[in-house]
Design an enzyme around this catalytic site. Structure first.
Site, short mmCIF file in Angstrom:
data_model
loop_
_atom_site.label_atom_id
_atom_site.label_comp_id
_atom_site.label_asym_id
_atom_site.label_seq_id
_atom_site.Cartn_x
_atom_site.Cartn_y
_atom_site.Cartn_z
N GLU A 57 108.26 -30.37 2.95
CA GLU A 57 108.89 -31.38 3.83
C GLU A 57 109.55 -32.38 2.89
O GLU A 57 110.75 -32.72 3.41
CB GLU A 57 107.55 -32.19 4.55
N PRO A 86 104.52 -36.02 2.83
CA PRO A 86 105.19 -35.34 1.44
C PRO A 86 106.70 -35.88 1.51
O PRO A 86 107.21 -35.82 0.43
CB PRO A 86 104.93 -33.84 1.62
N HIS A 126 96.90 -32.15 13.27
CA HIS A 126 97.86 -31.71 14.40
C HIS A 126 98.11 -32.64 15.44
O HIS A 126 98.41 -32.21 16.54
CB HIS A 126 97.76 -30.17 14.88
#
Length: 334
Positions: A57, A86, A126
């Protein structure tokens, strides 16, 4: 269109209109994205315009900053909003600051798409709604649509904007409006007026809220999935709630909020994210600052809990219509 189809249509329109638009991220090319939002775009526009990126990322966003500085308009996808961490240094220290530190010589005209929120049994990694973290960063725009029509128009506006934009997409709304009743059949967008989406180019203005439901009893300030939960709560309690769908979380449409609260005299703020330091706290502060002498009751706040998003207790965490409706009643009885 579903929201998935509307987002794909927006990217299709912009890829065709502007050769500087490129789209990339994890699995967005050949595979078409984990939610299929980019399905077919690589086949149509080629691997130099729509392509896959490594699982990094920080690398995805960092390269997008460089592309934007040299005139491209990258649209990158973080596969789930939970995975933006990240890339946080690239988002905060580079993208958000580029215009300021270059005295306007460079801009970071880039859009970062992130599926967010719960309601799909995604568990703690998630299901997060991290919008408040982005609103704290000067130089970023933060947008969250609640329906296919707005999703397409807002995404086109974001891609054309010269600021870096965090574009959050509530996963539970991809295929239909969700009112919080998980035990009822899913209603498809084809049965909802906001599923009517034009095929071609159009925009929805940034920084402009929508009065999703006019009302006289109280004002609900919300966005994303909670727009439909608030609508269900109004229907089930009989409270004539005026629902303000922010759409653009930051910068926000303060006039829409103030005008509504001054009219109704009562306010309930609703979001799915964690309660403490959630964006609802900023909204409550703004209402108190601008509408204090018009309030007939304390401002209520309905949110997720201060815990990781639980898989086994998804619907205890999720602010459903029962919890929202209870806040409506407290506001009306105060």
């Amino acid at each position: 269109m579903t929201m998935i189809q509307a987002l794909r249509s927006a990217m299709d329109v912009m890829l065709e209109r502007d050769n500087n638009v490129v789209i990339y991220g994890q699995d967005v090319g050949y595979f078409g994205g984990v939610f299929r939002c980019t399905d077919g775009l690589q086949a149509k526009y080629g691997k130099s315009r729509v392509f896959d990126a490594p699982i990094s990322e920080g690398g995805i966003v960092g390269t997008a900053v460089g592309m934007a500085a040299y005139g491209l308009r990258p649209v990158v996808e973080i596969q789930f909003a939970d995975y933006f961490y990240p890339a946080s240094d690239q988002i905060v220290s580079e993208a958000a600051r580029l215009r300021y530190r270059s005295a306007g010589e460079f801009t970071a005209a880039m859009t970062i798409r992130m599926p967010c929120g719960g309601g799909i049994y995604g568990g703690q990694t998630h299901s997060q709604s991290p919008e408040a973290m982005f609103t704290h960063v000067c130089g970023l725009r933060t947008v969250m649509p609640s329906n296919p029509y707005d999703a397409k128009g807002l995404l086109i506006s974001c891609i054309e904007n010269d600021d870096p934009v965090i574009f959050l997409e509530p996963k539970r709304l991809y295929n239909g409006p969700f009112d919080g009743h998980h035990d009822k059949p899913v209603v498809p967008w084809s049965q909802h007026p906001l599923g009517e989406v034009p095929e071609g180019y159009y925009t929805v203005p940034l920084d402009k809220a929508s009065v999703f439901r006019p009302g006289e009893d109280l004002t609900v300030i919300t966005y994303g999935t909670m727009v439909f939960v608030a609508e269900a709560a109004a229907r089930e309690t009989g409270v004539d709630a005026e629902i303000i769908d922010l759409r653009s979380i930051w910068p926000l449409d303060l006039d829409a909020i103030v005008n509504s609260v001054k009219k109704t005299g009562r306010c309930v703020v609703v979001h799915e994210a964690t309660r403490t330091s959630g964006f609802g706290a900023e909204l409550v502060a703004l209402v108190q600052e601008h509408c204090f002498y018009h309030l007939e009751a304390p401002v209520e706040r309905v949110t997720g809990w201060d815990t990781p998003y639980p898989h086994a207790q998804e619907w205890v965490y999720f602010p459903g219509p029962d919890r929202v409706g209870a806040a409506f009643k407290r506001a009306m009885e105060a």
